[in-house]
Design an enzyme around this catalytic site. Structure first.
Site, PDB file in Angstrom:
ATOM      1  N   LYS A  86       2.839 -42.488  21.922  1.00  0.00           N
ATOM      2  CA  LYS A  86       2.743 -43.919  22.235  1.00  0.00           C
ATOM      3  C   LYS A  86       1.733 -44.596  21.305  1.00  0.00           C
ATOM      4  O   LYS A  86       1.944 -45.726  20.857  1.00  0.00           O
ATOM      5  CB  LYS A  86       2.375 -44.099  23.701  1.00  0.00           C
TER       6      LYS A  86
ATOM      7  N   GLU B 112       5.891 -33.561  34.771  1.00  0.00           N
ATOM      8  CA  GLU B 112       7.048 -32.739  34.419  1.00  0.00           C
ATOM      9  C   GLU B 112       6.761 -31.306  34.869  1.00  0.00           C
ATOM     10  O   GLU B 112       5.604 -30.928  35.044  1.00  0.00           O
ATOM     11  CB  GLU B 112       7.242 -32.724  32.897  1.00  0.00           C
TER      12      GLU B 112
END
Ligand code: HSE
Length: 432
Positions: free
Chosen positions: A203, A188
């Site tokens: 996660k 990103e």
């Protein structure tokens, strides 16, 4: 039966999902036994709907999808906590099934979303939230349902894994490898979520919740990223027969659970050591199956779309059969698991000291380690650099984190220590 889908969010993953739904409509119908129609799509930017053809009606207002009584299933792919949470709760309140890939939201509010799904009798699926195209959620929730898990170890952030791989393969610095990752579109613009370990922590929270029935708030997951890993550490680790990976670790030790994300030395013989580039892998150890390894592309449009489509297929199939809640909601562990404090974990450590090269330095460091019950496994003094400064690398035997912290505080105060000592935990291979 026809299942009408409302898709919110036409970013990379959303566009991929829309394309597969349109391009593979026939194949999906054959395999699922129900026709899945992309009925409406929604995004803030109208331009993103171009290229999807005239099949789905476009809106910039998600309420249009939530209010449409014809829509059975809402797929949320906008990410972030709000408005995604509000939209999912409202969709469920209106009796719609929901699919999301929103790892940050599930990590923060998974139990609350599941309580809503129970209350309204709808399904909530989220395969796309962890491991890109790897069907790890289904594996843990369904495939391993009869197991008591002992450990989940994951390389679950593709960007960090790419950076560490390129640092090792090409002797790049962290920033050079990050630039490369950006160039390839992996990172990103603001890489914090990826390289500081937060994405992996999200996660891990999801996997821990599914695998151990324990929802651990993100703030309680010890999270370290990879910014401080230097080329020197990667070189020394390689010389010692290790590689460095950003590892998401959840381990059960009796009634305690360790949950942490940090760079980790893995022996090159470890099952996870050869997971390179943007690939992800999740190692699971269960009482019945022993060790299992799930490997695949952890990011990217098509792998993520593959996982979201698997969820859409599950919901469509349930609707065609007139059932819901086929897969049980994540259930609490029969015995409550206590979160182990980071101070109490025990592991082997890699340490790199930057010392003034003069007699007695090693003895002083070894003395401090010894007083803190830390046993040295090996010492490697490297050639001096400029101005009589030398790196010294040590590997320890199993030691307690609290002892290690205290020893390092004392060591880093020494006059002969020239910069902050680098410490990396190790992970030993377990029961293959
Ligand atoms: N940013 C993530 C990664 C991909 O680098 O793995 C999406 O989960």
């Amino acid at each position: 039966m026809t299942v009408n889908v409302g898709l919110i969010g036409l970013g990379t993953v959303g566009t991929g999902v829309a394309r597969v739904l349109l391009d593979k409509a026939y194949l999906l119908e054959q395999r699922i036994g129900a026709r899945v129609v992309l009925s409406r799509v929604c995004d803030r930017h109208a331009a993103r709907a171009r290229g999807l053809g005239s099949g789905a009606r476009f809106t910039t207002d998600p309420a249009v999808i939530l209010r449409d009584p014809q829509i059975h299933l809402v797929v949320e792919l906008i990410g972030g906590i709000q408005p995604a949470k509000r939209l999912l709760l409202e969709a469920m309140r209106r009796g719609k099934h929901v699919v999301t890939a929103n790892k940050a939201l599930l990590a923060e509010a998974g139990p609350e979303l599941f309580a809503a799904a129970e209350r309204y009798g709808v399904d909530l699926y989220f395969e796309g939230s962890v491991g890109g195209g790897i069907p790890i959620i289904k594996a843990v929730r369904e495939g391993l349902i009869a197991n008591e898990l002992n450990a989940i170890l994951g390389i679950v952030n593709g960007t960090s894994n790419y950076i560490l791989t390129r640092m090792r393969e090409k002797d790049l610095s962290f920033y050079e490898a990050l630039q490369e990752a950006r160039h390839h579109g992996y990172a990103e613009r603001n890489p914090t979520l990826d390289v500081d370990g937060h994405d992996a922590a999200h996660k891990l929270a999801i996997l821990t919740w599914l695998g151990f029935g324990t929802h651990v708030p993100i703030a309680k997951i010890h999270t370290e990223g990879i910014r401080h890993i230097s080329q020197a550490d990667i070189r020394y680790a390689t010389e010692l027969g290790y590689c460095i990976k950003l590892l998401a670790i959840a381990k059960r030790e009796g009634s305690e659970l360790e949950v942490r994300v940090h760079p980790t030395l893995l022996s090159t013989s470890h099952l996870l050591a050869n997971v390179n580039g943007v690939y992800n892998a999740v190692y699971v150890h269960g009482d019945l199956v022993g060790a299992e390894l799930f490997y695949g592309r952890g990011a990217g449009q098509n792998p993520a779309a593959s996982s979201v489509l698997a969820d859409i297929a599950d919901v469509a199939r349930n609707l065609a059969l007139g059932i819901a809640k086929r897969v049980p909601s994540p259930h609490p562990h029969q015995r409550a698991l206590r979160l182990r404090r980071m101070d109490a974990i025990e592991t082997r450590y890699y340490m790199r000291f930057t010392v003034k090269d003069e007699p007695g330095v090693l003895g002083t460091i070894a003395g401090i380690l010894g007083r803190h019950h830390i046993s040295i496994a090996s010492v490697h003094q490297k050639e001096r650099q400029a101005a009589r400064i030398a790196p010294v690398v040590m590997m320890t035997h199993e030691a307690r984190e609290a002892d290690m912290r205290r020893a390092l505080e004392a060591i880093d105060r020494l006059r002969m220590i020239r910069s902050k000592t680098v410490v990396i935990r190790t992970e030993a291979p377990r029961g293959r």
